[in-house]
Design a protein around this motif. Structure first.
Motif, PDB file in Angstrom:
ATOM      1  N   LEU A   1      -3.182  -2.176   5.252  1.00  0.00           N
ATOM      2  CA  LEU A   1      -2.001  -1.523   4.686  1.00  0.00           C
ATOM      3  C   LEU A   1      -1.844  -1.855   3.204  1.00  0.00           C
ATOM      4  N   THR A   2      -2.172  -3.093   2.823  1.00  0.00           N
ATOM      5  CA  THR A   2      -2.062  -3.488   1.422  1.00  0.00           C
ATOM      6  C   THR A   2      -3.083  -2.750   0.567  1.00  0.00           C
TER       7      THR A   2
ATOM      8  N   LYS B   1      -4.258   0.136   1.193  1.00  0.00           N
ATOM      9  CA  LYS B   1      -3.869   1.545   1.156  1.00  0.00           C
ATOM     10  C   LYS B   1      -2.650   1.788   0.283  1.00  0.00           C
ATOM     11  N   HIS B   2      -1.657   0.885   0.349  1.00  0.00           N
ATOM     12  CA  HIS B   2      -0.373   1.125  -0.314  1.00  0.00           C
ATOM     13  C   HIS B   2      -0.101   0.227  -1.518  1.00  0.00           C
TER      14      HIS B   2
ATOM     15  N   THR C   1       6.743   9.503   3.652  1.00  0.00           N
ATOM     16  CA  THR C   1       7.273   9.332   2.297  1.00  0.00           C
ATOM     17  C   THR C   1       8.799   9.305   2.306  1.00  0.00           C
TER      18      THR C   1
ATOM     19  N   ILE D   1       5.206   2.924   7.476  1.00  0.00           N
ATOM     20  CA  ILE D   1       4.029   2.542   6.696  1.00  0.00           C
ATOM     21  C   ILE D   1       2.750   2.986   7.393  1.00  0.00           C
TER      22      ILE D   1
ATOM     23  N   LYS E   1       6.684  -0.910  -1.645  1.00  0.00           N
ATOM     24  CA  LYS E   1       6.644   0.283  -0.806  1.00  0.00           C
ATOM     25  C   LYS E   1       7.827   0.324   0.159  1.00  0.00           C
TER      26      LYS E   1
ATOM     27  N   SER F   1       2.248   6.674   6.964  1.00  0.00           N
ATOM     28  CA  SER F   1       2.272   7.170   5.578  1.00  0.00           C
ATOM     29  C   SER F   1       3.396   8.169   5.339  1.00  0.00           C
TER      30      SER F   1
ATOM     31  N   SER G   1       6.805  -8.247   5.227  1.00  0.00           N
ATOM     32  CA  SER G   1       5.394  -8.316   4.841  1.00  0.00           C
ATOM     33  C   SER G   1       4.761  -9.629   5.292  1.00  0.00           C
TER      34      SER G   1
ATOM     35  N   LEU H   1       3.240  -4.107  -0.501  1.00  0.00           N
ATOM     36  CA  LEU H   1       4.072  -3.624   0.606  1.00  0.00           C
ATOM     37  C   LEU H   1       5.550  -3.809   0.303  1.00  0.00           C
TER      38      LEU H   1
END
Length: 277
Positions: free
Chosen positions: A209-210, A212-213, A251, A246, A219, A249, A195, A216
Motif C-alpha cells: 500500500l505504501t 502504491k500510495h 478517491t 485504501i 492519504k 483505491s 498506519s 499512508l
C-alpha cells in the motif's frame, strides 16, 4: 516571534499576584524540561506521572514547573508542542495533586489517558470544556501556544468544584472532544496510528500500500475528516473504513459523490461501496 515572546513576558508580569506555572510536554523533541532548567536559577518542578501508575514514563510525561522568575527559553520559540503557561491561585503541591487526578478520564465504562499537556490537544479541549469541567479548576488563566500565536482561556478556580471533584473519576462527554476530533492534528495522529497498526498486523500489505500510495498518513487524513464530519466517530469504525478505501483505491471525490442530506443513508451507501473483496 521576538515581539510575541515579549508580550508573553509582559502578560506573566501582569499576573504576579497569582502563582505562575508552565506545563511541559516531556516527550517533545524540543526537550522543554531541559530548556527551562537551563534558564531558571531557582527551579521547583516535578513530573506529574510520579507516584501514579504511569510513573515508569515520568520523563516523557507532563511536567509542572513553578515560575519563580520570568525567563523564557529562546530555544523553544519555534516549538509547536513544548507545553503551555497557566496562572493559578493553587500552591504547587495542591496543583500537582489536582493534575494527577486528571490524567485519566472516563466516558461511560471506557477509561483513557487525556494528553492535556500537549498544546495541540488542550487548545481544542479548552474550547469545548464547559465551566463545570473539573479540569478547569486548576487555573484562572491558560495561555496556550498554537500556530505561532498565544491564546488565553479562562479557567475556574472555584474551591467548591476543586474539593467536590478531586476524589471522583474525571467524567467527560463525547462532545468535549468535538473540536479536537475535527482538527488536522487529530486526523494526522489517527492516520499515523492506523498506519502503524497495519504495519504490525501485515507488513507485506503495508509495504504494498505504501509503494502504491506513498505516505499512508497523508492519504488517510482527508478521508478521516470526511467520515468524522459525517458521523463516523468510533476509531475502530474509522479504521475499518480506511482499510477498505485504501485497498480499493477509492478517491475522495468518489466518497463525496455519495453524499445525501440523510447521514445514515449516506453511510449505508458508503458501506455498500467499500465492501470487502
Amino acid at each position: 516571534m521576538e515581539r510575541l515572546y515579549q508580550s508573553i513576558t509582559h502578560w506573566l508580569l501582569s499576573t504576579v499576584s497569582e502563582y505562575q506555572y508552565v506545563i511541559l510536554n516531556g516527550i517533545s523533541d524540543d526537550k522543554p524540561v531541559a530548556a527551562f532548567y537551563s534558564v531558571l536559577e531557582d527551579v521547583r518542578a516535578t513530573p506529574i506521572f510520579a507516584g501514579t501508575r504511569f510513573s515508569g514514563d515520568s520523563e516523557i510525561g507532563p511536567w509542572l514547573i513553578q515560575l519563580m522568575e520570568i525567563n523564557m527559553p529562546l530555544s523553544l520559540k519555534k516549538s509547536k508542542d513544548w507545553g503551555f503557561f497557566l496562572v493559578s491561585s493553587l500552591p504547587f503541591e495542591k496543583l500537582v495533586n489536582h493534575l494527577k487526578h486528571h490524567l485519566e478520564a472516563s466516558i461511560g465504562s471506557e477509561k483513557f489517558l487525556v494528553r492535556w499537556w500537549d498544546p495541540r490537544v488542550v487548545f481544542y479541549l479548552l474550547q469545548d470544556f464547559t465551566s463545570e469541567n473539573s479540569f478547569l479548576s486548576c487555573a484562572k488563566l491558560f495561555c496556550i501556544p498554537y500556530d505561532n500565536n498565544y491564546y488565553q482561556f479562562e479557567g475556574s478556580n472555584q474551591k467548591k468544584i476543586l474539593e467536590s471533584q478531586e476524589q471522583r473519576v474525571w467524567q467527560l462527554k463525547n462532545s468535549d472532544f468535538n473540536s479536537y476530533r475535527q482538527s488536522e492534528y487529530y486526523a494526522l495522529q489517527l492516520a499515523s496510528s492506523i498506519s502503524e497498526r497495519w504495519l504490525r498486523f501485515d507488513a507485506d500489505q503495508w509495504r504494498q500500500l505504501t509503494l502504491k500510495h506513498g505516505s499512508l498518513e497523508k492519504k488517510l487524513t482527508p478521508f478521516i475528516h470526511i467520515l468524522y464530519n459525517k458521523g463516523v466517530t468510533d476509531a475502530d469504525k474509522l479504521e475499518d473504513f480506511m482499510l477498505r478505501i485504501i485497498k480499493q483505491s477509492i478517491t475522495v471525490d468518489q466518497i463525496l459523490d455519495k453524499q445525501t442530506d440523510n447521514i445514515d443513508s449516506w453511510l449505508k451507501k458508503l458501506e455498500r461501496q467499500v465492501h470487502y473483496e
